[in-house]
Design a protein around this motif. Structure first.
Motif, mmCIF file in Angstrom:
data_model
loop_
_atom_site.group_PDB
_atom_site.id
_atom_site.type_symbol
_atom_site.label_atom_id
_atom_site.label_comp_id
_atom_site.label_asym_id
_atom_site.label_seq_id
_atom_site.Cartn_x
_atom_site.Cartn_y
_atom_site.Cartn_z
ATOM 1 N N TYR A 167 0.826 -1.204 0.000
ATOM 2 C CA TYR A 167 0.000 0.000 0.000
ATOM 3 C C TYR A 167 0.862 1.257 0.000
ATOM 4 O O TYR A 167 0.553 2.239 -0.679
ATOM 5 C CB TYR A 167 -0.921 0.003 1.225
ATOM 6 N N GLU A 168 1.947 1.246 0.756
ATOM 7 C CA GLU A 168 2.832 2.407 0.805
ATOM 8 C C GLU A 168 3.461 2.666 -0.558
ATOM 9 O O GLU A 168 3.547 3.813 -1.013
ATOM 10 C CB GLU A 168 3.928 2.193 1.850
ATOM 11 N N GLN A 169 3.888 1.621 -1.235
ATOM 12 C CA GLN A 169 4.476 1.793 -2.564
ATOM 13 C C GLN A 169 3.436 2.278 -3.570
ATOM 14 O O GLN A 169 3.752 3.057 -4.481
ATOM 15 C CB GLN A 169 5.091 0.477 -3.036
ATOM 16 N N ARG A 170 2.193 1.858 -3.405
ATOM 17 C CA ARG A 170 1.139 2.277 -4.334
ATOM 18 C C ARG A 170 0.847 3.766 -4.238
ATOM 19 O O ARG A 170 0.424 4.394 -5.222
ATOM 20 C CB ARG A 170 -0.125 1.456 -4.093
ATOM 21 N N THR A 171 1.080 4.371 -3.064
ATOM 22 C CA THR A 171 0.865 5.819 -2.935
ATOM 23 C C THR A 171 1.878 6.611 -3.750
ATOM 24 O O THR A 171 1.629 7.767 -4.105
ATOM 25 C CB THR A 171 0.939 6.249 -1.465
ATOM 26 N N LYS A 172 3.010 5.996 -4.065
ATOM 27 C CA LYS A 172 4.055 6.664 -4.845
ATOM 28 C C LYS A 172 4.036 6.241 -6.306
ATOM 29 O O LYS A 172 4.828 6.736 -7.097
ATOM 30 C CB LYS A 172 5.428 6.341 -4.251
ATOM 31 N N SER A 173 3.160 5.331 -6.656
ATOM 32 C CA SER A 173 3.145 4.755 -7.998
ATOM 33 C C SER A 173 2.241 5.551 -8.927
ATOM 34 O O SER A 173 1.189 6.045 -8.520
ATOM 35 C CB SER A 173 2.670 3.299 -7.931
ATOM 36 N N ASP A 174 2.658 5.674 -10.196
ATOM 37 C CA ASP A 174 1.795 6.318 -11.191
ATOM 38 C C ASP A 174 1.031 5.295 -12.019
ATOM 39 O O ASP A 174 0.355 5.646 -12.986
ATOM 40 C CB ASP A 174 2.610 7.229 -12.104
ATOM 41 N N LEU A 175 1.134 4.014 -11.634
ATOM 42 C CA LEU A 175 0.430 2.947 -12.350
ATOM 43 C C LEU A 175 -0.056 1.907 -11.355
ATOM 44 O O LEU A 175 0.716 1.412 -10.538
ATOM 45 C CB LEU A 175 1.363 2.281 -13.375
ATOM 46 N N ASN A 176 -1.348 1.615 -11.408
ATOM 47 C CA ASN A 176 -1.922 0.528 -10.610
ATOM 48 C C ASN A 176 -2.604 -0.422 -11.587
ATOM 49 O O ASN A 176 -3.728 -0.200 -12.022
ATOM 50 C CB ASN A 176 -2.914 1.074 -9.587
ATOM 51 N N LEU A 177 -1.892 -1.475 -11.963
ATOM 52 C CA LEU A 177 -2.341 -2.420 -12.988
ATOM 53 C C LEU A 177 -2.577 -3.781 -12.348
ATOM 54 O O LEU A 177 -1.657 -4.377 -11.793
ATOM 55 C CB LEU A 177 -1.280 -2.522 -14.088
ATOM 56 N N THR A 178 -3.814 -4.246 -12.397
ATOM 57 C CA THR A 178 -4.162 -5.587 -11.930
ATOM 58 C C THR A 178 -4.524 -6.417 -13.152
ATOM 59 O O THR A 178 -5.340 -5.995 -13.976
ATOM 60 C CB THR A 178 -5.346 -5.548 -10.955
ATOM 61 N N LEU A 179 -3.919 -7.593 -13.280
ATOM 62 C CA LEU A 179 -4.177 -8.395 -14.469
ATOM 63 C C LEU A 179 -4.237 -9.875 -14.121
ATOM 64 O O LEU A 179 -3.648 -10.319 -13.132
ATOM 65 C CB LEU A 179 -3.121 -8.153 -15.535
ATOM 66 N N THR A 180 -4.974 -10.599 -14.941
ATOM 67 C CA THR A 180 -5.012 -12.059 -14.858
ATOM 68 C C THR A 180 -4.713 -12.608 -16.239
ATOM 69 O O THR A 180 -4.864 -11.919 -17.255
ATOM 70 C CB THR A 180 -6.387 -12.579 -14.386
#
Length: 738
Positions: A167-180
């Motif tokens: 979660y902490e890294q996601r606050t600094k990320s410009d991409l949130n990609l969930t894939l299957t």
């Protein structure tokens, strides 16, 4: 005793562990997945159809986050978990979409997949683990699931991809990609991103597919250890294709003509008449003999024929139902400012799909409180999507929002969230409501476009305009065709619904619904490029209606200003038992919200009470400074030589009679009385720390005038000046009785 089977592999920064045989052993498939200290349990169970003539696959997926997993109690009065939260609904949808296409055609047994979060470490999101667990539970069961699928999340921090970011890294990320994925290819993605280019999304997918192959290998290893055999379902078949051949001979040309009707309502009426007529031939009401085919098989074969005819028109003739080319957008019309009392409104119409969107501006008190496994937080931007039956010419009961409505609203919300201003720039809570008034494909992307227009109409300073488009796919073994801006029928009979939203600079949100087994990587890249070209066209059309946010918000919206004070002064502003802040609110007609870091948001509806409250609070929390104007100072005592004025709680100064007005002042009471609120300017702090105030200087600076008479002749002026000089020998001693 059941024997526990366990496999594990390091994925990203943690080791993922899959285990079966210990928990929920009566389910047909049961797997726990652990990553860090986050653990989820998935169970899969099947049962015979409830109805003999079932003609649909009754798959149900439920995902639940127990508060106990994070060592928390549910908020509110009731301490038992209730209906699923928005996060739980969205996760369940995200699990359902990739597994649904991987069941045999004609398989109508009931299948239920339940996923529970057992432990949550505050670092690793359980949603990806839930997808892995659901896939594993189905794969090791007897249920004829044609998987497995793998799943992961990809983030990007400082240009570097991260697998399953915390979660902490996601606050600094410009991409949130969930894939299957399955078979090394993609079969579902969800994206929210900070205007990233298409190339970055493609590269992120490529990174994720490597991990997905490892996950699938782990699940297959676990399956080989359990040794459970898959059941071969008894599915009634059209032996030799006789029924299909007979129906095709009778109906192919009729279906083809019907699907050349451009208007949706007329097209659906024609299709319904064809289906009704052929059903009466095969299943007459006065029949004495049992028909050779079941109703379920007949409907399945008829539906497949309809799909075959529709797809053949596009693949072989390049013809779409409404006559457009493969890359052509439907006609688009944009309007703003339709609803006079809404703070912002827009009507976005694309062909026969239409969204009426309203924007409401509120204060911090209006924000949505979100309570889940993470710490409770406030949500300042939200988008709610409504799909009334009238939008498709149907009649059905109106109940609460379903999973589809929640999912479509969340997708549009993610797309616009990326350009929403920060709280220090725009301290409002904003709610968008998208009512779909007509629907014929891609209403969620119409909500993105309409929502963007409504935000700009409301004066919300979004970073850039956002538009959304959906790309479809029709394919066979040898060829494929991409369809820009798909219709409802193209979604229903096609292979995918690929929704992409973004700005001129890049992507803000993606959602892929796939109806075939997988999507090759090269086709993903082609689709993203097609979506970008269409998105840029739509943005140009939207800009012709409103190119940028309005400079002013609606007169019906609350006015909000923010100030920052030293947190040490918070107690002073609040006062004993909240008396001080309540008094300021009553005096000014404003609403004051104080945060722990010293940020104070002041709002009011109509008038300028927020400005008066700001002046009072600044006076309370800022040391007196020569040259400063206090617009709401209070007269606390009257003397012959002047008035004592409180410029902030506990801080008083003298406004000498000579500083009350430029006009003739016979007595102090001619200008002010005890309790009056007057503007004053601090013009001097003497050696003893006493404050000399001037009302006439403040009036001049604020551009205000008195209705007092002009000064009298010189003689009387001289007498007055003499009296003034006698009284102006420093502030007299304070009255002990005051």
């Amino acid at each position: 005793m059941f024997e526990v089977k366990r496999v594990e592999k390091k994925i990203g920064a943690e080791t993922i562990i899959l285990e079966t045989g210990k928990i929920s052993r009566q389910a047909h498939g049961s797997v726990t997945v652990q990553y860090g200290e986050t653990i989820v349990l998935a169970t899969a169970v099947c049962a015979p159809p409830r109805f003999d003539d079932a003609d649909f696959f009754p798959l149900s997926v439920d995902y639940r986050e127990k508060y106990s997993a994070a060592g928390k109690f549910p908020g509110g009065f009731i301490k038992r978990e209730g209906r699923p939260s928005t996060k739980e609904v969205l996760t369940a949808r995200m699990i359902d979409r990739p597994i649904r296409p991987l069941f045999p055609d004609g398989y109508f047994d009931e299948v239920q997949v339940l996923i529970n979060v057992l432990s949550f470490d505050q670092k690793n999101d359980p949603d990806v683990l839930a997808m892995v667990a659901a896939s594993a539970a189905l794969t090791i069961s007897k249920i004829p699931f044609e998987g497995p699928i793998g799943a992961c999340r990809v983030g990007r921090v400082e240009g570097q991809f991260i697998i399953n970011p915390t979660y902490e890294q996601r606050t600094k990320s410009d991409l949130n990609l969930t894939l299957t994925g399955v078979d090394g290819q993609l079969n579902m993605i969800e994206v929210d991103a900070g205007e990233v280019p298409e190339e970055v999304v493609s590269a992120g997918v490529a990174e994720g597919l490597k991990v997905i192959q490892d996950i699938c290998s782990l699940i297959l290893e676990l399956r080989s250890m359990t040794g459970i055999e898959k059941e071969i379902p008894e599915i009634e078949q059209d032996q030799g294709g006789q029924l299909e051949a007979a129906l095709e001979a009778k109906l192919a040309s009729a279906f083809k003509e019907a699907y050349r009707i451009p208007q949706k309502a007329q097209r659906m009426t024609a299709i319904k008449e064809i289906r009704t007529a052929i059903a009466e031939q095969y299943f007459p009401a006065d029949a004495t003999e049992e028909p050779p085919y079941s109703v379920g098989l007949f409907n399945r074969v008829l539906g497949n024929l309809e799909k075959k005819v529709f797809r053949r028109m596009i693949l072989e003739e390049g013809r779409r139902a409404d006559g457009r080319s493969l890359t052509e957008l439907r006609s688009i019309c944009c309007e703003v400012g339709l609803l006079p009392r809404s703070h912002g409104s827009a009507l976005f119409t694309r062909g026969e799909t239409q969204a009426l969107v309203s924007a409401t501006l509120g204060t911090g008190r209006d924000e949505q409180t979100v309570d889940g496994l993470l710490e409770e937080y406030g949500q300042k931007f939200m988008l709610h999507y409504n799909f009334p039956p009238s939008s498709v010419g149907e009649v059905r009961p109106i109940r609460g929002p379903g999973r589809r409505e929640i999912g479509h609203g969340a997708l549009a919300e993610k797309a616009l969230q990326q350009v929403f201003p920060s709280e220090d720039v725009f301290p409002y809570t904003v709610k968008l409501v998208s009512d779909i008034t007509e629907s014929n494909g891609s209403s969620s992307m119409a909500s993105v476009c309409g929502g963007c227009l409504a935000l700009m109409d409301a004066g919300v300073p979004i970073a850039k305009p956002v538009a959304g488009i959906s790309i479809g796919l029709i394919s066979d073994e040898n060829r494929h065709v991409l369809l820009t801006d798909i219709l409802g029928d193209e979604d229903h009979f096609g292979d995918m619904d690929f929704k992409v939203a973004g700005t001129e600079n890049g992507i803000t949100a993606i959602q892929l619904d796939l109806k075939r087994r997988n999507l090759p990587f090269a086709l993903l890249q082609e689709t993203l490029l097609r979506a970008r070209n269409a998105r840029l066209q739509i943005l140009q059309i939207m800009k012709q209606t409103i190119a940028e946010p309005r400079a002013e918000i609606s007169i019906y919206a609350p006015k909000i200003i923010s100030i920052k004070i030293d947190p040490e002064y918070i107690g002073k502003v609040i006062g004993p038992g909240g008396a001080m802040v309540r008094g300021i609110q009553e005096q000014t007609g404003s609403v004051i919200e104080i945060e722990e870091d010293g940020t104070i948001n002041i709002s009011c509806v109509g008038g300028d009470g927020h400005l008066k409250a700001k002046s009072i609070i600044e006076a309370m929390t800022t040391p007196p400074e020569v040259g400063r104007v206090y617009e709401s100072a209070k007269v606390v005592a009257i003397k012959e030589f002047g008035a004592f004025v409180e410029i902030s709680p506990g801080i008083e100064g003298l406004c000498h009679i000579s500083e009350l007005s430029d006009g003739y002042v016979r007595t102090v009471e001619d200008v002010c009385k005890v309790g009056d609120v007057v503007p004053v300017k601090l013009i001097l702090i003497d050696e003893q720390g006493r404050f000399k105030l001037s009302r006439k200087a403040a009036m001049a600076e604020l551009g205000l005038k008195d209705d007092l008479p002009e000064r009298p002749d010189q003689g009387r002026r001289g007498d007055r000046e003499e009296r003034s000089n006698r009284g102006d020998r420093g502030n007299p001693p304070r009255d002990k009785n005051r």
